[in-house]
Design a protein around this motif. Sequence first.
Motif, PDB file in Angstrom:
ATOM      1  N   ARG A   1       0.817   7.238  -1.489  1.00  0.00           N
ATOM      2  CA  ARG A   1       1.139   5.810  -1.562  1.00  0.00           C
ATOM      3  C   ARG A   1       2.426   5.585  -2.359  1.00  0.00           C
ATOM      4  NH1 ARG A   1      -2.589   2.752   0.810  1.00  0.00           N
ATOM      5  NH2 ARG A   1      -4.769   3.388   0.863  1.00  0.00           N
TER       6      ARG A   1
ATOM      7  N   THR B   1       5.984   7.569  -0.057  1.00  0.00           N
ATOM      8  CA  THR B   1       5.854   7.288   1.369  1.00  0.00           C
ATOM      9  C   THR B   1       7.233   7.377   2.012  1.00  0.00           C
ATOM     10  OG1 THR B   1       4.223   5.640   0.669  1.00  0.00           O
ATOM     11  CG2 THR B   1       4.790   5.699   3.006  1.00  0.00           C
TER      12      THR B   1
ATOM     13  N   ASN C   1       0.797  -1.224   0.000  1.00  0.00           N
ATOM     14  CA  ASN C   1       0.000   0.000   0.000  1.00  0.00           C
ATOM     15  C   ASN C   1       0.829   1.274   0.000  1.00  0.00           C
ATOM     16  OD1 ASN C   1      -2.647  -1.416   0.473  1.00  0.00           O
ATOM     17  ND2 ASN C   1      -1.590  -2.021   2.355  1.00  0.00           N
ATOM     18  N   ALA C   2       2.143   1.141  -0.041  1.00  0.00           N
ATOM     19  CA  ALA C   2       3.015   2.311   0.118  1.00  0.00           C
ATOM     20  C   ALA C   2       4.357   2.056  -0.552  1.00  0.00           C
ATOM     21  CB  ALA C   2       3.198   2.616   1.605  1.00  0.00           C
TER      22      ALA C   2
END
Length: 602
Positions: A498, A501, A108-109
């Motif tokens: 995202r 990060t 997610n990042a």
Amino acid sequence: MSPVYIFQFFILFIGVNSFTLLIYMIYYGQLFSSICCDTFEKQYDYIIVGSGTAGSVIAHRLATETNYTFIVLEAGGKGIPLFDIPVLGPLLHGSIYDWRFETVPQENACLAMNNKKCRLPQGKIIGGSSKLNNMIHVRGNTSQYVDWFQAKYGKDFIEQQFQFVEDNILHLNEIKYESEFASAIIEAAIELGYNTIDEFDKGFRKSKVSQNNGKRWSTSDKLDISKHVLTNAFVEKVNIKNNIAYSVNVLISDKKYKINARKGVILAAGTYNTPKILQLSGIGPRDVLEPLNIHIIQDLPVGLNLQDHIATGLDLILFDKTLAVNPMNMLNPFHIFEYFVNGRGPLTTPGCEAIGFLSTGGDDTPDLQFMVMPVGISADRGTHLKTSLGINQTIWDNYFAQSFDKHAATILPIVLHPKSKGKVYINRTGPKTPPCIDPNYLSNLDDVKTLIDGIKLVIKFANTSPMKALGAHVNSIHFPGCEEYLIFSDEYWECYVRHLTLTSYHPVGTCSMGHSASDSVVDTSFRVFGVERLFVADASVLPTLPSGNINAAIAMMASLFFETTIKSTGVGLTSSISLVCKKTDFLNDYVQRICLNEKVSR
């Protein structure tokens, strides 16, 4: 690329690589010297693993307030005074003085990073990560720390520990040099209706830094290194018998030794290395240890509850003119002279000139911190910062390199209390194999929303009159990978955070403190549940993140550990079986070693 940028790249490339060569020469020269000259005993009252902020505070207080014998085992090298020039701190990231950790690929990042892995610099040097950080001193929300200790200690006692460290171990100063950006941010905050502050509160202030006469100052600078610290000493595991920790296995110059501890082993190796050492020692989750055939001494949640301050927004603010802090300024002979003679000038810059705390929810408790940084990563033209962060080449070419004709700066929004949590675990038994680190960044949508709200506040600051007077504007280049979204829409910013990060290098929680062994690793006296004479006293015990940069909170916590667990009791053991003896009592010491059936080798 224009001839001007090529020239800048060439000059900075020579400077960065010359410094890198110097780093290697110093490290291996000191390594050779330590092989020839370093000596140590077979046993001590206390063994401290790690010389970072926590380990150094504990060691300093042991040396100055007790007659206990102790040794600090540091896996890294000593460094030299040159490394204490504040502006050179980022050049140690990714060097031989850095553990060079990185996350596992993130879902997610970290999408803008090579292989979707974020780099996680951690100091492998006397002083630990305090030799690599921004030197920012923030006490944070002291009321929160009462909860850490389950109300065992009051706010006044905790603040006394802060005061002790600030008065006796650290040197604190206001920043010695600042760009126009610092004052503009304070004026912009006032224009937007925010307060100027002295300590933790809603509002902004210029940075207070851990420096002495313009040079970086760490808690390790108070230590007698030649007497109390053994460098290049890689601790493999803690030896435990009958649920009593009694020695450590340590690798020194490729030779294995065992060093005994009469009163206790204190792990202060950091949020990533401390859980690794515990797991290799047989203390950790069953589902991690059993597949590796490690004998389980205690089934504890070691490595879980990993939390980190996550951020975004590098090079989001652009200026039409160059600010007073920039890489080429650092090479000015006058400024070099000014630093070494007067302890002033741009070489003293901490990288973060001002900080702020704001709330996105409208209440009185800040959930965002802002770090005001007068230069962006494009400032070095790709010679170092791109690599140390792991930015992939496509992102660099199509975003950061496109701003070379502007002066890039950053107002970094940081989520103070992220809900996303991760873990640290071993997947091999080799002591030198790095741990697997999965921070699970941005797995909770609330963290994404908070970061987006932070970016919107950054844009508000960029549009104030003090910032406009400097020619500030928001970087309008579409971030690669987010082209399908309308620029500056919420969907665009979610894609942006995202991808870009960032860690603030503030990991905590992997050996969390609490009341119960079911959800904690140590009790409120820092004792590992179920194991006598084994303590953890570093950032890994913090059950939640402090509200700000963590170095000050770690120093306070280490001082509190010494005050309440070592100094107040006089011993490091709470057991019905007494294995503690005075260091002058040869007979008791001999009986202890026979009882543990351990031969100490050297």
